[in-house]
Design an enzyme around this catalytic site. Structure first.
Site, PDB file in Angstrom:
ATOM      1  N   LYS A  40      -3.166  -6.229  11.534  1.00  0.00           N
ATOM      2  CA  LYS A  40      -4.124  -5.712  10.548  1.00  0.00           C
ATOM      3  C   LYS A  40      -4.546  -6.778   9.539  1.00  0.00           C
ATOM      4  O   LYS A  40      -5.698  -6.884   9.163  1.00  0.00           O
ATOM      5  CB  LYS A  40      -3.414  -4.569   9.803  1.00  0.00           C
ATOM      6  N   LYS A  41      -3.563  -7.561   9.048  1.00  0.00           N
ATOM      7  CA  LYS A  41      -3.817  -8.444   7.904  1.00  0.00           C
ATOM      8  C   LYS A  41      -3.671  -9.930   8.225  1.00  0.00           C
ATOM      9  O   LYS A  41      -3.902 -10.778   7.361  1.00  0.00           O
ATOM     10  CB  LYS A  41      -2.860  -8.098   6.752  1.00  0.00           C
TER      11      LYS A  41
HETATM   12  N1  C2G Z   1      -0.970   2.738  -3.317  1.00  0.00           N
HETATM   13  C1  C2G Z   1      -1.389   3.298  -4.510  1.00  0.00           C
HETATM   14  N2  C2G Z   1      -1.696   2.495  -5.561  1.00  0.00           N
HETATM   15  C2  C2G Z   1      -1.618   1.160  -5.458  1.00  0.00           C
HETATM   16  C3  C2G Z   1      -1.175   0.564  -4.264  1.00  0.00           C
HETATM   17  C4  C2G Z   1      -0.866   1.385  -3.190  1.00  0.00           C
HETATM   18  O1  C2G Z   1      -1.502   4.531  -4.630  1.00  0.00           O
HETATM   19  N3  C2G Z   1      -1.964   0.422  -6.521  1.00  0.00           N
HETATM   20  C5  C2G Z   1      -0.666   3.632  -2.178  1.00  0.00           C
HETATM   21  C6  C2G Z   1      -1.609   3.414  -1.003  1.00  0.00           C
HETATM   22  O2  C2G Z   1      -2.830   4.103  -1.201  1.00  0.00           O
HETATM   23  C7  C2G Z   1      -0.796   3.978   0.143  1.00  0.00           C
HETATM   24  C8  C2G Z   1       0.660   3.647  -0.278  1.00  0.00           C
HETATM   25  O3  C2G Z   1       0.631   3.386  -1.681  1.00  0.00           O
HETATM   26  O4  C2G Z   1      -0.936   5.383   0.194  1.00  0.00           O
HETATM   27  C9  C2G Z   1       1.174   2.431   0.460  1.00  0.00           C
HETATM   28  O5  C2G Z   1       0.313   1.362   0.175  1.00  0.00           O
HETATM   29  P1  C2G Z   1       0.240   0.104   1.142  1.00  0.00           P
HETATM   30  O6  C2G Z   1       1.605  -0.363   1.439  1.00  0.00           O
HETATM   31  O7  C2G Z   1      -0.757  -0.845   0.615  1.00  0.00           O
HETATM   32  O8  C2G Z   1      -0.330   0.806   2.462  1.00  0.00           O
HETATM   33  P2  C2G Z   1      -1.288   0.202   3.556  1.00  0.00           P
HETATM   34  O9  C2G Z   1      -0.909  -1.234   3.863  1.00  0.00           O
HETATM   35  O10 C2G Z   1      -2.683   0.523   3.157  1.00  0.00           O
HETATM   36  O11 C2G Z   1      -0.835   1.013   4.853  1.00  0.00           O
HETATM   37  O12 C2G Z   1      -1.687   3.982   8.346  1.00  0.00           O
HETATM   38  C10 C2G Z   1      -2.095   3.416   7.167  1.00  0.00           C
HETATM   39  C11 C2G Z   1      -1.270   2.261   6.715  1.00  0.00           C
HETATM   40  O13 C2G Z   1       0.065   2.351   7.095  1.00  0.00           O
HETATM   41  C12 C2G Z   1      -1.462   2.143   5.221  1.00  0.00           C
END
Ligand code: C2G
Length: 132
Positions: free
Chosen positions: A44-45
């Protein structure tokens, strides 16, 4: 029993993650969290998380509001995960708003607002600047 399902990487676990999981848990009685695998993150990243998969899983599993964790191997398996974990509600951050609406045929889909001004990327950046 209302079962809630949410997903994330939860790398460098921070207050935005806590807020999201607490609010997700409030939407039901049981919270299951799919933690993205290291391989999924790389695809993904283009980089691996700082904390490896087992450690990210252990951190999330240690929270009082979390009842179950599993490894999310693919972004495209959400339908299978919803069925497998008998989810009544899928909760995602609003950075994904609209992206998972097609799962409404399987369960309720809720997008919650993200916490402002905190992110894993910014934490990595500020540590890099401090060490530079
Ligand atoms: N989150 C949040 N506020 C932030 C950072 C993150 O509310 N400032 C929330 C994200 O929206 C998500 C959760 O914390 O619901 C986990 O964030 P990430 O680890 O960044 O998730 P991501 O890499 O977007 O993975 O299937 C979808 C993926 O697994 C999502």
């Amino acid at each position: 029993m209302r079962r809630v399902l949410t997903f994330g990487t939860f790398d460098l676990f921070h207050i935005g993650h806590v807020n999201m999981l607490l609010r997700a848990a409030e939407l039901g009685d049981h919270l299951t969290v799919g933690v993205s695998s290291d391989a999924l993150n790389f695809s993904k990243k283009g980089r691996y998380p700082v904390y490896r998969e087992e450690h990210r899983m252990a951190i999330v599993a240690s929270l009082a509001c979390v009842h179950d964790v599993f490894v999310e191997e693919s972004l495209d398996l959400k339908g299978d995960y919803i069925r497998e974990h008998r989810a009544d509600v899928l909760v995602m951050g609003d950075d994904w708003a609209g992206k998972f609406d097609h799962y409404r045929e399987l369960c309720e889909v809720v997008y919650l607002p993200r916490t402002a001004e905190v992110s894993t990327t910014d934490i990595i950046q500020s540590i890099r600047e401090d060490l530079a």
